[in-house]
Design a protein around this motif. Structure first.
Motif, short mmCIF file in Angstrom:
data_model
loop_
_atom_site.label_atom_id
_atom_site.label_comp_id
_atom_site.label_asym_id
_atom_site.label_seq_id
_atom_site.Cartn_x
_atom_site.Cartn_y
_atom_site.Cartn_z
N LYS A 140 0.82 -1.22 0.00
CA LYS A 140 0.00 0.00 0.00
C LYS A 140 0.85 1.27 0.00
O LYS A 140 0.62 2.17 -0.80
CB LYS A 140 -0.96 0.01 1.20
N ARG A 141 1.78 1.35 0.90
CA ARG A 141 2.61 2.56 1.01
C ARG A 141 3.45 2.76 -0.25
O ARG A 141 3.53 3.86 -0.80
CB ARG A 141 3.53 2.47 2.24
N GLU A 142 4.05 1.67 -0.74
CA GLU A 142 4.93 1.76 -1.90
C GLU A 142 4.17 2.14 -3.18
O GLU A 142 4.69 2.89 -4.01
CB GLU A 142 5.65 0.42 -2.13
N TRP A 143 2.98 1.62 -3.37
CA TRP A 143 2.23 1.87 -4.59
C TRP A 143 1.43 3.17 -4.56
O TRP A 143 1.03 3.67 -5.60
CB TRP A 143 1.26 0.71 -4.85
N ARG A 144 1.18 3.71 -3.36
CA ARG A 144 0.28 4.86 -3.23
C ARG A 144 0.63 6.02 -4.16
O ARG A 144 -0.26 6.50 -4.88
CB ARG A 144 0.22 5.33 -1.77
N PRO A 145 1.85 6.52 -4.17
CA PRO A 145 2.10 7.69 -5.04
C PRO A 145 1.95 7.37 -6.53
O PRO A 145 1.52 8.23 -7.32
CB PRO A 145 3.54 8.10 -4.70
N ILE A 146 2.25 6.14 -6.90
CA ILE A 146 2.14 5.75 -8.31
C ILE A 146 0.66 5.65 -8.71
O ILE A 146 0.26 6.11 -9.79
CB ILE A 146 2.88 4.42 -8.57
N ILE A 147 -0.14 5.06 -7.84
CA ILE A 147 -1.58 4.95 -8.11
C ILE A 147 -2.20 6.34 -8.20
O ILE A 147 -2.98 6.62 -9.12
CB ILE A 147 -2.28 4.10 -7.02
N THR A 148 -1.84 7.21 -7.27
CA THR A 148 -2.38 8.57 -7.28
C THR A 148 -2.01 9.28 -8.57
O THR A 148 -2.87 9.89 -9.23
CB THR A 148 -1.85 9.37 -6.07
N GLN A 149 -0.75 9.21 -8.96
CA GLN A 149 -0.32 9.88 -10.19
C GLN A 149 -1.02 9.31 -11.43
O GLN A 149 -1.47 10.06 -12.30
CB GLN A 149 1.21 9.77 -10.37
N ALA A 150 -1.15 7.99 -11.49
CA ALA A 150 -1.83 7.37 -12.63
C ALA A 150 -3.28 7.82 -12.72
O ALA A 150 -3.79 8.13 -13.82
CB ALA A 150 -1.75 5.85 -12.54
N ALA A 151 -3.97 7.89 -11.57
CA ALA A 151 -5.37 8.34 -11.57
C ALA A 151 -5.46 9.81 -11.98
O ALA A 151 -6.35 10.18 -12.77
CB ALA A 151 -6.00 8.12 -10.20
N MET A 152 -4.57 10.62 -11.48
CA MET A 152 -4.59 12.05 -11.83
C MET A 152 -4.31 12.24 -13.33
O MET A 152 -4.94 13.07 -13.98
CB MET A 152 -3.59 12.84 -10.97
N GLU A 153 -3.39 11.46 -13.86
CA GLU A 153 -3.12 11.54 -15.29
C GLU A 153 -4.34 11.08 -16.10
O GLU A 153 -4.68 11.71 -17.11
CB GLU A 153 -1.88 10.70 -15.65
N ALA A 154 -5.01 10.03 -15.65
CA ALA A 154 -6.21 9.57 -16.35
C ALA A 154 -7.28 10.65 -16.33
O ALA A 154 -8.05 10.78 -17.28
CB ALA A 154 -6.73 8.28 -15.71
N LEU A 155 -7.31 11.44 -15.27
CA LEU A 155 -8.29 12.53 -15.17
C LEU A 155 -7.88 13.74 -16.02
O LEU A 155 -8.64 14.69 -16.15
CB LEU A 155 -8.46 12.97 -13.71
N GLY A 156 -6.67 13.68 -16.58
CA GLY A 156 -6.23 14.77 -17.46
C GLY A 156 -5.28 15.75 -16.79
O GLY A 156 -5.00 16.81 -17.34
N HIS A 157 -4.79 15.41 -15.60
CA HIS A 157 -3.88 16.28 -14.88
C HIS A 157 -2.49 15.67 -14.90
O HIS A 157 -2.32 14.52 -14.54
CB HIS A 157 -4.32 16.45 -13.43
N GLY A 158 -1.50 16.41 -15.26
CA GLY A 158 -0.13 15.88 -15.25
C GLY A 158 0.30 15.38 -16.60
O GLY A 158 -0.17 15.82 -17.64
N LYS A 159 1.21 14.42 -16.57
CA LYS A 159 1.77 13.87 -17.81
C LYS A 159 0.68 13.26 -18.68
O LYS A 159 -0.31 12.76 -18.19
CB LYS A 159 2.79 12.77 -17.48
N ARG A 160 0.94 13.27 -19.95
CA ARG A 160 0.01 12.60 -20.88
C ARG A 160 0.81 11.71 -21.78
O ARG A 160 1.87 11.88 -22.16
CB ARG A 160 -0.73 13.62 -21.74
#
Length: 185
Positions: free
Chosen positions: A165-185
């Protein structure tokens, strides 16, 4: 070790039953399977909940109440990246805290548009929290939201299973934010 409270016992029953409902469906999950999952007899289980349907409804209530509280919490945040981040962070934490209930609630996309009205209502609460107005259909936003939250749910459940959970958390958050259109594309 202190004896668990009635609320803790009920939460455990709801969590484990919801995981079974997610895996097998309501009809194919027996009261005995739920009792076995929580190490109770059927009579002991029925002391806490009068029926399998009551447990199902309690699981729906956990998700619905959480989503209503979350929607209220984000009302004052303008629609956009900050609001999306709060919702993503919350969805991730909820999945970590309630993996069985989360797996159950992830069935919303499996049920729409003609499935369980309570699960569909929960999906509509999430859309509202994200600022989606279904009368002004923004197809790209709906696809992004569905992709982000379905992916977040599935991946967060894997993180729970892998005890990462701790290790994957930032990666999951970033992937979800990117899917929402925020951040890298």
């Amino acid at each position: 070790m202190p004896k668990p409270t009635k609320a803790e016992i009920n939460a455990d029953i709801i969590e484990r039953a919801a995981g079974l409902f997610a895996r097998h469906g309501f009809e194919q999950t027996s009261l005995q399977q739920i009792a076995d999952a929580v190490n109770y007899s059927k009579a002991g289980l029925l002391h806490h909940f009068p029926s399998k349907l009551a447990i199902y409804e309690a699981a729906v209530d956990v998700v619905r109440n959480h989503m209503i509280e979350l929607r209220e919490r984000v009302k004052g945040i303008p629609v956009g990246i900050e609001r999306d981040r709060v919702l993503v962070d919350d969805a991730l934490q909820f999945t970590y805290d309630w993996p069985g209930v989360s797996a159950f609630s992830n069935r919303i996309s499996d049920n729409a548009p003609d499935g369980d009205p309570a699960l569909i209502e929960i999906g509509m609460i999430l859309y509202d929290a994200l600022g989606i107005d279904l009368t002004k259909l923004d197809l790209e936003r709906i696809v992004r939201v569905t992709s982000a939250f379905a992916g977040l749910g599935a991946t967060a459940l894997q993180a729970v299973r892998a005890d990462q959970k701790r290790e994957w958390r930032p990666i999951i958050t970033q992937a979800a934010m990117e899917a929402l259109g925020h951040g890298k594309r």
